[in-house]
Design an enzyme around this catalytic site. Structure first.
Site, PDB file in Angstrom:
ATOM      1  N   CYS A   1      12.285 -11.821  -4.057  1.00 18.21           N
ATOM      2  CA  CYS A   1      13.241 -10.750  -3.782  1.00 18.21           C
ATOM      3  C   CYS A   1      12.512  -9.417  -3.877  1.00 18.21           C
ATOM      4  CB  CYS A   1      14.455 -10.792  -4.711  1.00 18.21           C
ATOM      5  SG  CYS A   1      14.118 -10.412  -6.421  1.00 18.21           S
TER       6      CYS A   1
ATOM      7  N   CYS B   1      10.512  -8.111  -6.944  1.00 22.65           N
ATOM      8  CA  CYS B   1       9.135  -8.585  -7.123  1.00 22.65           C
ATOM      9  C   CYS B   1       8.157  -7.603  -6.477  1.00 22.65           C
ATOM     10  CB  CYS B   1       8.959  -9.967  -6.503  1.00 22.65           C
ATOM     11  SG  CYS B   1      10.029 -11.237  -7.196  1.00 22.65           S
TER      12      CYS B   1
ATOM     13  N   ASP C   1      19.264   4.198  33.826  1.00 25.02           N
ATOM     14  CA  ASP C   1      18.584   4.865  34.925  1.00 25.02           C
ATOM     15  C   ASP C   1      18.716   3.937  36.131  1.00 25.02           C
ATOM     16  OD1 ASP C   1      16.807   6.571  36.363  1.00 25.02           O
ATOM     17  OD2 ASP C   1      15.190   5.163  35.945  1.00 25.02           O
TER      18      ASP C   1
END
Length: 744
Positions: A63, A66, A441
């Site tokens: 996680c 850490c 575009d």
């Protein structure tokens, strides 16, 4: 349909090519790339910077806390000048004045494994197997102890086996916990070690051993699943082969791609992967570019055509002149940009990290108060409340909550990259799911971008003269319409008249001087500004515009000499893309500088909701702003160059055709690598799916925490259940996020 007009100073060994090439495996103790040294022995930091950072792959982080613990540890070392650790990608970048072995030793002290990043490395298998063996050995002693506990005569023996199980399974977390606390950080290792020690203090040896083993099992499973997610990007590194057949005077020589230089000729046989970017010099073939662009149909290649590293030569043998070094190929750039994207936090992820920094200390403090206050007030025994405090301590870790977002983001970005869509960060992934309108575009986006001359109208002069003047004016321009005129002139064998003083008139046309007389080629607006009579041409203009042609008037500041009708063809994929976007509730708008009639026909054929014609670049920007003022999140799809202002103004800039186009990959937030719109609806749906999964992960993580907390006070919760609720929730969150890898 509506229209609104208008380089790193470490020891010398580590800078050698030998050390670099060995970066695919973790450097062992005694490596020649650096002596074994502790942090006190490291030299003072040299003048390093972030740009001098060396990159490592870190294994074992489950996680983000850490990652924070590793960062805090290295920042306290005087020989480290810069450190970044990213949980999502499992990478560490460090600028330092020490040795390679010194860095690796510090990582090992923290309980993690590291290796120099390599373009051919996928995972750290040795470390994973070692952790697996430790977990199994710890489980074996736990089971042996539990069986022994059924025999009263072996109760003390069972306790000893539990202790052995805890030492084997918990020595690495304990070491990580020590450094986390030393660096004033409360990560999951610290919380679990505290819970295990507490269980021993109150005599719950079985509970403590179960807690340690379940934690080891959960970590192993989480690391395995997280590595699968991270490898979704690392697998891109294996797309291009590591060697190439190089054509030399002695014949074909097999060389590592790192030693192939620009200008050398390589040979690719049928069925082989193309190792480097280059240009075909001999032979014809069809190339499967799906690994790079996501295109399902092979592309024909002949002499002069570009080919890209990682694509597959389907048929004929070809010779290719290398145009880019291995580190500069389109594939290398894609990998680099995707890895950077993994590390950019999405807004949701940033919020969850801030929340965790406040939440964890509060819950940790609450667990201490829960242990102390009730016994002091005579509301129960110390052992009872210490046990409940330990349960709360385990539940305090917000691991599942914190990883709920980054795992989903990494999975989605990895899937998109494999399907030819480059999303440059979690912020842009989230934004794609919130779009309510997309502006397009016209030329090269909705249409093929390769117009052709359809008709030439000349009343008093011959066609060749008008076409030769037009070619002379347009020969310095790269605009698609200019190229169409030049191609038509080439087809007829009409040469340039040798013009001078070429100028581009933005949004209007171009001019050049021929025999000291200025000639113009452009739209109706250009000649109106010069007060050139257009009455005799109005009918022709209206007719051509109604047919979807773009009329190019050729003349002087006194008269019109002729009219060239140019037409562009709508892409086959445009209609289906617009239809699918409508199904997703997204408005489609075309912004073009082209004539009203042409714009109307393209918009009608494509099924667009709105179109804005005859727009200058600054007017496209205003059109995007107008859409935003309606409360819509707006995406803009363009070529990454001419539409740069509008792309920057939109909430999400989407560039077409990123392969080999540096500008597109640098300026846009999202790049459609295959140069077609089919990937756009997929990107929108992938983003929305990612947002849904993130919400599911957060809600699930919170509910699991609340359920576990509710079980504390009726004394229904046990330490092993608390551990399972935390590690189990984290594992399920990862698995749920990995569903994004399978979305097509």
């Amino acid at each position: 349909m509506e229209n609104v007009t208008g380089k790193n100073p470490i020891d010398s060994c580590c800078s050698s090519s030998r050390c670099s090439s060995s970066g695919s495996t973790a450097v062992s103790k005694g490596s020649s790339c650096g002596s074994d040294s502790t942090n006190q022995e490291e030299p003072a930091a040299a003048s390093t910077s972030r740009d001098d950072a060396v990159e490592f792959d870190i294994e074992g982080m489950d996680c983000s806390s850490c990652a924070k613990s590793i960062e805090k540890h290295f920042r306290a070392l005087p020989w480290v000048s810069h450190i970044e650790v990213h949980f999502a990608s499992g990478k560490m970048r460090i600028a330092h004045g020490g040795t390679l072995e010194g860095v690796l030793k510090e990582i090992r002290l923290l309980g993690y494994q590291a290796a120099l990043s390599s373009r051919t490395k996928v995972g750290n298998k040795k470390s994973s197997v070692w952790k697996n063996n430790l977990m199994l050995l710890s489980g074996f002693f736990l089971l042996w102890g539990w069986i022994s506990s059924f025999f009263p005569s072996t109760a003390a023996y069972a306790t000893m086996l539990y202790a052995v199980s805890m030492v084997i399974g918990g020595w690495k977390p304990a070491r990580s916990a020590y450094y986390a606390v030393k660096n004033r950080s409360l990560d999951m290792n610290a919380l679990m070690v505290g819970a295990a020690i507490g269980a021993v203090v109150i005599g719950e040896w079985l509970e403590g051993a179960v807690v340690v083993w379940l934690f080891a099992l959960g970590n192993w499973l989480q690391n395995r699943t997280m590595e699968r997610t991270r490898n979704s990007i690392r697998e891109l590194m294996d797309l291009a082969p590591g060697e190439a057949w190089v054509k030399t005077e002695q014949g074909l020589v097999r060389k590592p791609v790192e030693k192939v230089q620009v200008g050398q000729v390589i040979v690719i046989k049928p069925g082989e992967k193309i190792p480097l970017d280059g240009r075909v010099t001999t032979g014809t073939t069809s190339v499967n570019q799906a690994p790079i662009t996501g295109e399902s149909i092979p592309v024909d290649k002949a002499v002069g055509d570009e080919v890209y590293a990682g694509s597959v030569n389907e048929e004929g043998s070809i010779e290719v002149e290398v145009t880019r070094l291995v580190q500069d190929t389109a594939l290398a750039k894609i990998i680099h940009l995707v890895e950077e994207a993994q590390e950019k936090q999405a807004p949701t992820q940033s919020f969850m990290d801030r929340f965790a920094r406040v939440y964890t200390p509060i819950v940790f403090g609450t667990s201490v108060l829960l242990t102390l206050i009730p016994p002091l007030l005579g509301a129960g025994e110390w052992k009872e409340w210490l046990y409940r405090g330990l349960e709360l301590l385990v539940i305090a870790c917000p691991c599942a909550l914190v990883i709920s977002t980054p795992v989903a983001i990494v999975s989605a970005i990895g899937n998109a990259a494999k399907n030819g869509v480059l999303i440059k960060g979690g912020t842009y992934l989230e934004m794609a799911g919130k779009l309510k309108a997309i502006a397009f575009d016209k030329t090269g986006t909705l249409t093929e971008g390769k117009p052709r001359v359809a008709q030439i109208i000349v009343p008093d002069t011959d066609e060749e003269k008008v076409l030769s003047i037009a070619r002379t004016i347009e020969e310095h321009s790269r605009h698609p319409i200019a190229q169409a005129i030049i191609e038509e002139a080439d087809r007829r064998g009409i040469a340039s008249l040798g013009g001078a003083d070429h100028k581009t008139l933005v949004g209007k046309g171009a001019q050049a001087a021929v025999d000291q007389r200025v000639y113009y080629a452009g739209n109706e607006k250009l000649f109106e500004e010069k007060n050139v009579p257009l009455d005799a041409w109005k009918k022709h203009l209206e007719t051509l515009q109604s047919m979807g042609h773009t009329p190019v008037l050729v003349g002087t500041d006194e008269e019109i000499l002729g009219l060239i009708a140019v037409s562009d063809v709508i892409r086959e994929t445009s209609k289906d893309t617009i239809r699918r976007l409508k199904q997703d509730g997204i408005q489609s708008v075309m912004l073009t500088g082209d004539q009203e009639g042409t714009a109307r026909k393209i918009a009608s054929d494509a099924g667009l909701d709105q179109y804005h014609a005859e727009l200058l670049p600054e007017e496209k920007v205003q059109a995007v702003k107008n859409l935003q003022q309606q409360g819509w999140k707006v995406g803009m799809v363009g070529d990454g160059m001419n539409d740069a202002p509008a792309l920057a103004t939109a909430d999400l800039g989407i560039a077409m055709g990123g392969v080999g186009t540096d500008t597109a990959m640098e300026t846009a937030d999202v790049v459609l690598m295959a140069d077609n719109l089919e990937q756009l609806p997929f990107t929108i749906r992938l983003s929305r799916k990612a947002l849904t999964i993130i919400k599911q992960n957060i809600v699930f993580s919170v509910l699991v925490k609340l359920a576990a907390l509710a079980l504390i006070f009726p004394n229904w919760l046990t330490l092993w259940i608390a551990v399972m609720s935390d590690t189990g929730a984290a594992l399920l969150v990862i698995l749920n996020s990995m569903r994004l890898l399978r979305m097509r």
